[in-house]
Scaffold this active site. Sequence first.
Site, mmCIF file in Angstrom:
data_model
loop_
_atom_site.group_PDB
_atom_site.id
_atom_site.type_symbol
_atom_site.label_atom_id
_atom_site.label_comp_id
_atom_site.label_asym_id
_atom_site.label_seq_id
_atom_site.Cartn_x
_atom_site.Cartn_y
_atom_site.Cartn_z
ATOM 1 N N ASP A 54 106.028 107.482 21.157
ATOM 2 C CA ASP A 54 107.076 108.151 22.167
ATOM 3 C C ASP A 54 108.564 107.348 22.177
ATOM 4 O O ASP A 54 108.451 106.158 21.462
ATOM 5 C CB ASP A 54 106.592 108.304 23.546
ATOM 6 C CG ASP A 54 105.655 109.453 23.805
ATOM 7 O OD1 ASP A 54 105.709 110.308 22.925
ATOM 8 O OD2 ASP A 54 105.067 109.353 24.871
ATOM 9 N N TYR A 127 97.103 98.531 20.723
ATOM 10 C CA TYR A 127 98.235 98.570 21.367
ATOM 11 C C TYR A 127 98.107 97.308 22.155
ATOM 12 O O TYR A 127 97.277 96.646 22.727
ATOM 13 C CB TYR A 127 98.673 99.475 22.113
ATOM 14 C CG TYR A 127 99.138 100.958 21.666
ATOM 15 C CD1 TYR A 127 100.600 100.802 21.372
ATOM 16 C CD2 TYR A 127 98.151 101.658 21.035
ATOM 17 C CE1 TYR A 127 100.949 102.392 20.682
ATOM 18 C CE2 TYR A 127 98.690 102.782 20.388
ATOM 19 C CZ TYR A 127 99.932 103.145 20.478
ATOM 20 O OH TYR A 127 100.420 104.197 19.729
#
Length: 293
Positions: A54, A127
């Site tokens: 994003d 992540y």
Amino acid sequence: MVRLRLDLAYDGTGFSGWARQPGLRTVQGEIEQAIGRILRLDGPAMLTVAGRTDAGVHARAQVAHVDVPEASLGELDGNRGPLGVDERLAALVRRLGGVLEPDVRIYRVSVAPEGFDARFSAMFRRYAYRVSDAPGGVDPLRRREVVWHNRPLDLAAMNAAAARLVGEHDFAAFCKKREGATTIRELQRLEWARLPDGVLEATVVADAFCHSMVRALVGSLLAAGDGRRPVEWPGQVLTAAVRDSGVHVAPAHGLCLEEVGYPPEPELAARALATRRVRTAGSALGDAALQHE
């Protein structure tokens, strides 16, 4: 046609996310235009990525693939005649380095092994989320990658809360719902560590993620870490399996894609096929690679 694997990194600050969008600067759009121009394709190259990110999210080790006409690689030949494949790909990396803005770098291009799919062959995505609870705020030189949390954080409480979320679950409470997409995921690892410089770093590993999942998980753990919520609360939210208004999505700029894992080369095609089948069946892996963060 030849399939190329691209290993790349980017600072997400100046991008409206990975996916191309008309009129907006995106990572995919920038790279596709650059490759299309360098190889003199009829139009932009069409990239497939391991994990869409994003707006504001960074990547240190993103992976993508692109199919291009083999003949187009001849555009990389120098004045001294045709180059070998490896020399051509090294030339492409250099040319991309000269064309792309400094906030996105292609650091390796290689011919993809048989059966490789950047999206469906992936085994896991890792992540990191970075937070500082320093009273004076974040080191200004790291302000684009570390989020400031203006309350002291208890590392032990955050890890105790995180342990309740690991495993295969329906993460509907932590995902933005997409029509027809499952929210069942296997969260393989979620743990926090305080680094020598005082920054708190979460390591988050899963087969795949649904939209906003990592940042929603982090938001719930920060609430447990600063005492606003009990340690049991994130697990209770998970069990409810409905989006909870008490879960605040953490800011995008603290999140970075650190690694995409693939099986050995002989297993790449089988992995991609299995992932596609599972996604079609709507079972645990679900929308495996249409992952957003």
